[in-house]
Write an enzyme that holds these catalytic residues in place. Structure first.
Site, PDB file in Angstrom:
ATOM      1  N   THR A  77       1.756   3.119  -3.083  1.00  0.00           N
ATOM      2  CA  THR A  77       1.899   4.650  -2.945  1.00  0.00           C
ATOM      3  C   THR A  77       3.705   4.920  -2.716  1.00  0.00           C
ATOM      4  O   THR A  77       4.302   4.565  -2.311  1.00  0.00           O
ATOM      5  CB  THR A  77       1.379   5.275  -1.776  1.00  0.00           C
ATOM      6  OG1 THR A  77       0.211   5.870  -2.380  1.00  0.00           O
ATOM      7  CG2 THR A  77       1.508   7.531  -1.626  1.00  0.00           C
ATOM      8  N   GLN A 112       0.760  -1.185   0.186  1.00  0.00           N
ATOM      9  CA  GLN A 112      -0.287   0.136   0.697  1.00  0.00           C
ATOM     10  C   GLN A 112       0.567   1.458   0.142  1.00  0.00           C
ATOM     11  O   GLN A 112       0.706   2.290  -0.848  1.00  0.00           O
ATOM     12  CB  GLN A 112      -1.110  -0.058   1.320  1.00  0.00           C
ATOM     13  CG  GLN A 112      -2.029   1.568   1.362  1.00  0.00           C
ATOM     14  CD  GLN A 112      -3.195   0.671   1.848  1.00  0.00           C
ATOM     15  OE1 GLN A 112      -3.390  -0.042   2.730  1.00  0.00           O
ATOM     16  NE2 GLN A 112      -4.227   1.754   2.080  1.00  0.00           N
ATOM     17  N   ASP A 113       1.464   1.584   1.202  1.00  0.00           N
ATOM     18  CA  ASP A 113       3.081   2.708   0.941  1.00  0.00           C
ATOM     19  C   ASP A 113       3.102   1.913   1.628  1.00  0.00           C
ATOM     20  O   ASP A 113       3.647   1.049   2.362  1.00  0.00           O
ATOM     21  CB  ASP A 113       1.652   3.728   1.402  1.00  0.00           C
ATOM     22  CG  ASP A 113       1.243   3.534   3.199  1.00  0.00           C
ATOM     23  OD1 ASP A 113       1.823   2.718   3.863  1.00  0.00           O
ATOM     24  OD2 ASP A 113       1.370   4.647   3.654  1.00  0.00           O
ATOM     25  N   PRO A 114       5.238   3.153   1.611  1.00  0.00           N
ATOM     26  CA  PRO A 114       6.189   2.625   2.415  1.00  0.00           C
ATOM     27  C   PRO A 114       5.522   2.756   4.085  1.00  0.00           C
ATOM     28  O   PRO A 114       4.970   3.646   4.674  1.00  0.00           O
ATOM     29  CB  PRO A 114       7.234   4.279   1.977  1.00  0.00           C
ATOM     30  CG  PRO A 114       6.384   4.458   0.850  1.00  0.00           C
ATOM     31  CD  PRO A 114       5.094   4.192   0.888  1.00  0.00           C
ATOM     32  N   ASN A 165      -0.012   6.761   5.346  1.00  0.00           N
ATOM     33  CA  ASN A 165      -0.447   7.129   4.387  1.00  0.00           C
ATOM     34  C   ASN A 165      -1.215   8.285   4.410  1.00  0.00           C
ATOM     35  O   ASN A 165      -1.752   8.976   3.776  1.00  0.00           O
ATOM     36  CB  ASN A 165      -2.050   6.511   4.387  1.00  0.00           C
ATOM     37  CG  ASN A 165      -1.961   4.671   4.321  1.00  0.00           C
ATOM     38  OD1 ASN A 165      -1.877   4.461   3.579  1.00  0.00           O
ATOM     39  ND2 ASN A 165      -2.872   4.282   5.334  1.00  0.00           N
TER      40      ASN A 165
END
Length: 282
Positions: A184, A122-124, A193
């Site tokens: 992302t 999803q995101d780092p 997020n």
């Protein structure tokens, strides 16, 4: 008769300072990697220039195949908006992860035509020294986050002979053709997020479509959790294999345990005439 020339103290001090500076610069040069331990692309990344003062995304994507495939994408207006946002964060004193030169790590290390598996995150990770441009992976010396610990636990039960490593760096998978993509690509330090709506998903959705449309061989997509499941609509499932499971997060771990997605992935690769992933090669 010889004549003694006295050098003024100010020049002697300057010379000494210069030598100290030279020694300091030498200490900061990355250690050489033993031959065979890392491929040429990894070596290039370790020896690259310091972090840029202004973030220009196209200049950070150094992988030749991806630079060509995404050349037109970088001309689009939303890319400029992402750059403007990231530079604004930096100018405000906000820390952005991963560091700019590591935003495109998975692109820069894995050429397009060598991809065999795609893992979508999803995101780092948003804590210090964790994110380095590979989804679910952290840099060596950093404690593996809970999701990664659960990935290792599933591997121990799914893949015969797998032993949990003492680190969380998944670069060994990338070397074998696993494209580890976050939807992302950046995040503000300690704020999960926080960059989810700045335009990155337009970019990474395009990347997924390119892989689906232009790959000449079947790709195995590992989609973990509801967020990743939505990316299935971007994939030609008649051409490629999609394996959907729960997310390895502790919040959904009960459904994650026993999913056997790693052995299933290897079965699909072998069925299409491709080499299986040695998941223990980390």
């Amino acid at each position: 008769m010889s004549k003694t020339v006295r050098i003024p103290d100010m020049f002697l001090k300057a010379s000494a300072a210069s030598k100290r500076k030279s020694a300091s610069n030498t200490e900061n040069i990355p250690e050489k990697v033993p031959a065979g331990n890392e491929n040429q692309e990894v070596k290039k990344m370790k020896l690259q220039a310091p972090e840029p003062t202004e973030i220009l995304l196209k200049s950070l994507l150094t992988g030749e195949s991806w630079s060509k495939l995404l050349e037109e994408e970088f001309k689009k207006g939303y890319i400029s908006k992402i750059e403007k946002f990231l530079n604004s964060e930096v100018n405000k004193g906000k820390q952005v992860f991963p560091p700019p030169t590591q935003i495109f790590t998975t692109f820069n290390l894995l050429p397009f035509d060598e991809i065999s598996v795609v893992i979508i995150g999803q995101d780092p990770y948003h804590d210090d020294n964790q994110a380095h441009g590979l989804s679910f992976s952290v840099q060596k010396g950093v404690k593996p986050p809970p999701s990664l610990k659960n990935i290792y636990k599933e591997l121990e039960s799914d893949i015969e002979g797998f032993k949990r490593p003492d680190h969380g760096n998944l670069l060994g998978w990338t070397r074998q053709g696993v494209f580890m993509l976050n939807a992302t690509l950046t995040v503000r330090a300690h704020e999960a997020n926080s960059h989810a709506k700045i335009g990155w998903q337009t970019f990474t959705d395009t990347v997924i479509r390119i892989i689906s449309r232009q790959s000449e061989k079947p790709i195995v997509f590992l989609l973990w959790g509801g967020f990743a499941h939505k990316k299935e609509e971007l994939i030609d499932t008649k051409k490629h294999v999609v394996i959907k499971t729960a997310h390895p997060s502790p919040l959904s771990a009960r459904k994650w345990w026993g999913c056997k997605c790693f052995s299933k992935c290897n079965t699909e690769l072998e069925n299409s005439g491709r080499n299986p992933i040695n998941w223990a090669d980390l």
